[in-house]
Design a protein around this motif. Structure first.
Motif, PDB file in Angstrom:
ATOM      1  N   LYS A 130       0.722  -1.320  -0.163  1.00 13.05           N
ATOM      2  CA  LYS A 130       0.140  -0.157  -0.030  1.00 13.05           C
ATOM      3  C   LYS A 130       1.069   1.315   0.095  1.00 13.05           C
ATOM      4  O   LYS A 130       0.451   2.311  -0.673  1.00 13.05           O
ATOM      5  CB  LYS A 130      -0.838   0.048   1.113  1.00 13.05           C
ATOM      6  CG  LYS A 130      -2.126  -1.043   0.910  1.00 13.05           C
ATOM      7  CD  LYS A 130      -2.815  -1.488   2.314  1.00 13.05           C
ATOM      8  CE  LYS A 130      -3.233  -0.035   3.119  1.00 13.05           C
ATOM      9  NZ  LYS A 130      -3.795  -0.312   4.429  1.00 13.05           N
ATOM     10  N   THR A 131       1.867   1.356   1.024  1.00 12.51           N
ATOM     11  CA  THR A 131       2.893   2.516   0.737  1.00 12.51           C
ATOM     12  C   THR A 131       3.354   2.466  -0.435  1.00 12.51           C
ATOM     13  O   THR A 131       3.786   3.752  -0.783  1.00 12.51           O
ATOM     14  CB  THR A 131       3.707   2.383   2.123  1.00 12.51           C
ATOM     15  OG1 THR A 131       2.954   1.943   3.164  1.00 12.51           O
ATOM     16  CG2 THR A 131       4.417   3.430   2.365  1.00 12.51           C
ATOM     17  N   SER A 132       3.881   1.687  -1.262  1.00  8.45           N
ATOM     18  CA  SER A 132       4.455   1.583  -2.236  1.00  8.45           C
ATOM     19  C   SER A 132       3.691   2.357  -3.578  1.00  8.45           C
ATOM     20  O   SER A 132       4.176   2.853  -4.447  1.00  8.45           O
ATOM     21  CB  SER A 132       4.993   0.255  -2.774  1.00  8.45           C
ATOM     22  OG  SER A 132       4.148  -0.587  -3.368  1.00  8.45           O
ATOM     23  N   ALA A 133       2.443   2.595  -3.322  1.00  8.81           N
ATOM     24  CA  ALA A 133       1.729   2.894  -4.133  1.00  8.81           C
ATOM     25  C   ALA A 133       1.570   2.370  -5.552  1.00  8.81           C
ATOM     26  O   ALA A 133       1.507   2.869  -6.821  1.00  8.81           O
ATOM     27  CB  ALA A 133       1.728   4.553  -4.291  1.00  8.81           C
ATOM     28  N   GLY A 134       1.730   1.051  -5.575  1.00 14.16           N
ATOM     29  CA  GLY A 134       1.601   0.419  -6.682  1.00 14.16           C
ATOM     30  C   GLY A 134       2.977   0.150  -7.508  1.00 14.16           C
ATOM     31  O   GLY A 134       3.297  -0.873  -8.216  1.00 14.16           O
TER      32      GLY A 134
END
Length: 316
Positions: A212-216
């Motif tokens: 989620k934190t990597s935003a994809g």
């Protein structure tokens, strides 16, 4: 006949008596019941039976604890499940509690799972979800995230050399917060890095929180797992990479670090403890980030982002 009218319970009139009212049931019966659920959620439907069978097999399949894969993960609760589906976190099964009180989050989760495809919808009793989540408050929704496929550390430098580029790799030492790992993955992707290395033990892995934190960006930026981080760094040195450790007491300031122009591994420690002793001794250089504002330290995600930006600026 004259005496027949005296029989008990005999109707002597064609008039109907008073009837009980419907109490609004007929009107409510005409109201819509919402969109038709997916075939996988319809009780008795052949697609539901197939989905349930596949989900049971996936849940029972043994998962290796070591090697190239991590463990299965369960995202628990209505808000976390919806957020994970929105962010594109990989998933293979969405468990929905039988006779669940549907709300906007439940409906959105079902729609997102159906739209993405490849996610099995499985209806299960509350007792089964309690067992899967070890008694956590799942609120009737549980998302199963498959094991992450880690790369080998050598793959990161090899891929860069194959593209005729100088490797730019970040290694994390003792970083245990998955959100920090996700932030580092995002920065590596943004500034043209070639991947992230994490230790196999006592370190954050590619969980749903990291995704989620990597935003994809975790979908296109490889994360490798090292059995022994010190030996991995030594292998990078033998392959021609400079190993640079970030430390508050470093001998070189970031703006003076010429190694960023070439093949380099940037080693980032935890905010509290910094680099471990063996890893710090293995580094070719120890570098500090100047902080005129007086802050004592930066978390791993911010520190890596600052150095990666400087590396990208120089390489441009």
């Amino acid at each position: 006949m004259a005496g027949n009218s005296q029989r008990r319970n005999r109707r002597t009139s064609n008039k109907k008596g008073a009837t009980v009212g419907s109490g609004g049931k007929r009107r409510r019966g005409l109201e819509g019941k919402g969109p038709t659920p997916p075939a996988e959620m319809r009780k008795g439907h052949v697609k539901q039976r197939v989905a349930n069978a596949r989900a049971r097999q996936a849940a029972k399949r043994p998962v290796p604890r070591r090697g190239g894969k991590g463990p299965n993960e369960m995202v628990v609760g209505r808000n976390p499940v919806v957020e994970a589906l929105r962010e594109g976190v990989p998933a293979n099964t969405l468990y929905v509690q039988q006779f669940i009180d549907s709300d906007d989050r439940v409906r959105e989760a079902l729609k997102l799972a159906a739209d993405r495809g490849g996610i099995h919808l499985m209806e299960a009793p509350k007792a089964e979800l309690d067992r899967l989540t070890n008694g956590l408050n799942h609120q009737g929704l549980v998302l199963q995230v498959p094991p992450y496929e880690y790369a080998h550390p050598e793959d990161l430098s090899a891929a860069a050399f194959d593209e005729d580029e100088d490797p730019l790799i970040v290694a994390l030492d003792g970083v245990t917060d998955p959100r920090n790992l996700g932030a580092v993955v995002r920065s590596v992707s943004a500034f043209g890095g070639h991947g992230v290395v994490v230790p196999e033990r006592r370190a954050a892995g590619m969980t749903a929180g990291a995704w989620k934190t990597s935003a994809g960006t975790a979908a296109r930026t490889p994360v490798a797992r090292a059995t022994n981080l010190t030996r991995t760094l030594e292998a990078y040195q033998k392959a021609g990479l400079m190993v640079v450790g970030l430390a508050a007491d470093g001998d070189v300031e970031l703006q003076d670090l010429e190694a960023l122009d070439g093949p380099v591994v940037i080693v980032v420690g935890s905010e509290g403890k910094g680099l471990s002793r063996l890893v710090g001794e293995t580094c070719d250089l120890r570098v500090r980030i100047p902080m005129p504002g007086g802050a004592e330290s930066l978390n791993a995600g911010v520190a890596a982002g600052v150095v990666l930006y400087e590396a990208a600026r120089r390489r441009a």
